[in-house]
Design a protein around this motif. Sequence first.
Motif, mmCIF file in Angstrom:
data_model
loop_
_atom_site.group_PDB
_atom_site.id
_atom_site.type_symbol
_atom_site.label_atom_id
_atom_site.label_comp_id
_atom_site.label_asym_id
_atom_site.label_seq_id
_atom_site.Cartn_x
_atom_site.Cartn_y
_atom_site.Cartn_z
ATOM 1 N N GLU A 17 -4.857 8.943 0.358
ATOM 2 C CA GLU A 17 -4.092 8.055 -0.542
ATOM 3 C C GLU A 17 -3.358 6.974 0.232
ATOM 4 O O GLU A 17 -2.205 6.661 -0.041
ATOM 5 C CB GLU A 17 -3.092 8.887 -1.346
ATOM 6 C CG GLU A 17 -3.770 9.949 -2.182
ATOM 7 C CD GLU A 17 -2.765 10.853 -2.881
ATOM 8 O OE1 GLU A 17 -1.693 10.338 -3.260
ATOM 9 O OE2 GLU A 17 -3.042 12.045 -3.033
ATOM 10 N N HIS B 127 0.820 -1.217 0.000
ATOM 11 C CA HIS B 127 0.000 0.000 0.000
ATOM 12 C C HIS B 127 0.856 1.270 0.000
ATOM 13 O O HIS B 127 0.346 2.352 -0.239
ATOM 14 C CB HIS B 127 -0.940 -0.008 1.200
ATOM 15 C CG HIS B 127 -1.961 -1.105 1.137
ATOM 16 N ND1 HIS B 127 -2.882 -1.182 0.122
ATOM 17 C CD2 HIS B 127 -2.183 -2.196 1.909
ATOM 18 C CE1 HIS B 127 -3.639 -2.268 0.299
ATOM 19 N NE2 HIS B 127 -3.224 -2.901 1.374
ATOM 20 N N SER C 56 3.973 6.301 -0.153
ATOM 21 C CA SER C 56 3.104 7.336 -0.730
ATOM 22 C C SER C 56 2.468 8.183 0.348
ATOM 23 O O SER C 56 2.120 9.335 0.115
ATOM 24 C CB SER C 56 1.973 6.696 -1.530
ATOM 25 O OG SER C 56 2.492 5.942 -2.571
ATOM 26 N N SER C 57 2.259 7.593 1.528
ATOM 27 C CA SER C 57 1.487 8.267 2.563
ATOM 28 C C SER C 57 1.978 7.785 3.928
ATOM 29 O O SER C 57 2.127 6.585 4.151
ATOM 30 C CB SER C 57 0.003 7.927 2.358
ATOM 31 O OG SER C 57 -0.811 8.588 3.289
ATOM 32 N N GLN D 25 -6.174 1.479 -8.053
ATOM 33 C CA GLN D 25 -6.112 2.918 -7.774
ATOM 34 C C GLN D 25 -5.725 3.190 -6.331
ATOM 35 O O GLN D 25 -5.895 2.344 -5.451
ATOM 36 C CB GLN D 25 -7.452 3.596 -8.101
ATOM 37 C CG GLN D 25 -8.635 3.008 -7.348
ATOM 38 C CD GLN D 25 -9.924 3.764 -7.624
ATOM 39 O OE1 GLN D 25 -9.914 4.963 -7.875
ATOM 40 N NE2 GLN D 25 -11.042 3.066 -7.566
ATOM 41 N N ARG D 26 -5.172 4.383 -6.133
ATOM 42 C CA ARG D 26 -4.809 4.815 -4.790
ATOM 43 C C ARG D 26 -6.054 5.450 -4.164
ATOM 44 O O ARG D 26 -6.688 6.311 -4.769
ATOM 45 C CB ARG D 26 -3.656 5.829 -4.895
ATOM 46 C CG ARG D 26 -2.937 6.044 -3.620
ATOM 47 C CD ARG D 26 -1.476 6.374 -3.806
ATOM 48 N NE ARG D 26 -0.650 5.174 -3.922
ATOM 49 C CZ ARG D 26 -0.437 4.309 -2.938
ATOM 50 N NH1 ARG D 26 -0.976 4.466 -1.758
ATOM 51 N NH2 ARG D 26 0.323 3.261 -3.134
ATOM 52 N N THR E 241 2.566 2.607 2.670
ATOM 53 C CA THR E 241 2.199 3.384 3.854
ATOM 54 C C THR E 241 3.029 2.967 5.069
ATOM 55 O O THR E 241 3.610 1.881 5.097
ATOM 56 C CB THR E 241 0.716 3.154 4.213
ATOM 57 O OG1 THR E 241 0.494 1.753 4.345
ATOM 58 C CG2 THR E 241 -0.210 3.714 3.150
ATOM 59 N N THR F 33 1.743 13.188 2.418
ATOM 60 C CA THR F 33 1.913 12.348 1.227
ATOM 61 C C THR F 33 3.204 12.737 0.524
ATOM 62 O O THR F 33 3.774 13.798 0.789
ATOM 63 C CB THR F 33 0.734 12.512 0.244
ATOM 64 O OG1 THR F 33 0.709 13.862 -0.204
ATOM 65 C CG2 THR F 33 -0.597 12.175 0.906
ATOM 66 N N TRP G 243 -3.676 1.078 -1.775
ATOM 67 C CA TRP G 243 -3.741 0.730 -3.199
ATOM 68 C C TRP G 243 -4.735 -0.407 -3.335
ATOM 69 O O TRP G 243 -4.513 -1.499 -2.808
ATOM 70 C CB TRP G 243 -2.357 0.291 -3.676
ATOM 71 C CG TRP G 243 -2.365 -0.222 -5.078
ATOM 72 C CD1 TRP G 243 -2.407 -1.525 -5.481
ATOM 73 C CD2 TRP G 243 -2.340 0.574 -6.271
ATOM 74 N NE1 TRP G 243 -2.415 -1.600 -6.857
ATOM 75 C CE2 TRP G 243 -2.368 -0.324 -7.362
ATOM 76 C CE3 TRP G 243 -2.295 1.939 -6.526
ATOM 77 C CZ2 TRP G 243 -2.359 0.111 -8.683
ATOM 78 C CZ3 TRP G 243 -2.288 2.369 -7.844
ATOM 79 C CH2 TRP G 243 -2.316 1.454 -8.904
ATOM 80 N N TRP H 126 -11.786 1.109 3.036
ATOM 81 C CA TRP H 126 -11.387 1.929 1.887
ATOM 82 C C TRP H 126 -12.514 2.873 1.518
ATOM 83 O O TRP H 126 -13.690 2.539 1.659
ATOM 84 C CB TRP H 126 -11.077 1.073 0.650
ATOM 85 C CG TRP H 126 -10.478 -0.250 0.927
ATOM 86 C CD1 TRP H 126 -10.979 -1.462 0.578
ATOM 87 C CD2 TRP H 126 -9.248 -0.510 1.596
ATOM 88 N NE1 TRP H 126 -10.137 -2.458 1.000
ATOM 89 C CE2 TRP H 126 -9.070 -1.904 1.630
ATOM 90 C CE3 TRP H 126 -8.276 0.305 2.174
ATOM 91 C CZ2 TRP H 126 -7.961 -2.502 2.211
ATOM 92 C CZ3 TRP H 126 -7.175 -0.295 2.766
ATOM 93 C CH2 TRP H 126 -7.038 -1.665 2.768
#
Lengths: 201, 180
Positions: free
Chosen positions: B152, A92, A130-131, B159-160, A94, A177, B155, B129
């Motif tokens: 975000e 993910h 990403s986050s 898509q994020r 993260t 982010t 995933w 989600w």
Amino acid sequence: MLPVIRPEVVPGERIFLTTLLQDDVPTFTEWFADLETTAYLGAVGAVFRVEQEQEWYNSLAKQSDQINFGIIVRETQHLIGTVGLKNIDLLHGTAELGINIGDKTARGRGYGTEAVRLMAEYGCFFKNLSSICLWFVAFNERGHRAYLKAGFREVGRWRGSYQLGGRRYDKVIMDITRDDLDLSRMSALIHQLGEHGHATG
Amino acid sequence: MLQGERIALRPFRESDFDAWYRLMAEDVEVSIAGSGTWLPQTVEAARHRWHSILDASPDDRINFAVTIDDRCIGSIAIKFIDRRSQNAWLAIVLDSTQLGQGYGRDAVNTLLRWAFMIENFHRISLDTWSTNERAIRCYKAAGFVEEGRMREAAWVNGQRVDIVEMGVLRPEWLERQQRS
């Protein structure tokens, strides 16, 4: 005794992040025998003994879903705390950030802000995150200010999820982010990467 | 056994393993809704995981089978139990062929009644989600409110997406019960 010269793993301006050493374990024990510190960190009422700190230290080398650094003040070369990412999830992209300025005399001087920023940049650059999220207890105003200055945004609250003295407080959730961060300090560490590079996307 | 309107929550039994395996290891939609991904899992690996979940200390996690006429159609649990702050997190998975019939809402409500009235929890949390709209509707119908969105942070299916944080407090839940 001469001060130990510690490796400068992630260089900042007034601080740098370094690898933790076996010899730091007694220092952690001193920091974590403090009810104010453990209340901010969510381990309310707990104090940790040297065996527990040793166990935590041993876990650092074994667990790939977390990474922790020591925070060294350039001026004094003192270890003032630790900062880390846990629950690193590479699917993910993260992780959750945590920081402790264990040396109370070093609090309120902006070192935490810089450490948080460096850790977030490290995570997004080297771990391709990403986050990154974090939480703090709503009464931890000093922490709140540091996280805001480091670029984190408030994105929610777990209402009443933290109790102290029979009263309930919110845990505040913040995140940052990759797009929020300037990663040029991290890319500068890889000299041959250059400014133009040959990235394929 | 906790009796809901149509479902009942009871402890898992060894004989539920086949239903649990179909749900947790074979059902791609259920797996994605729960963890964002699906990986092939051998029966042996799944059995190992089944035991590690069911044998977890009740200080950390408490599991219920969601049943219709004693037949297991899903799993509901509270985890990350924090008795000191009277908090826990809810996790539910239902057989994807059983969705859309109100069983999820029934199971969540039955669990909340147990958590708030029999146990002494003050707050139950969950996350999902942002694209999991059916689940969000179900949680809202059971009394959860949206408390935040981590941007975000996952995933899922190409898509994020955001992670939606939700929570329900005992006084809010009690008020809803009295109104309905």
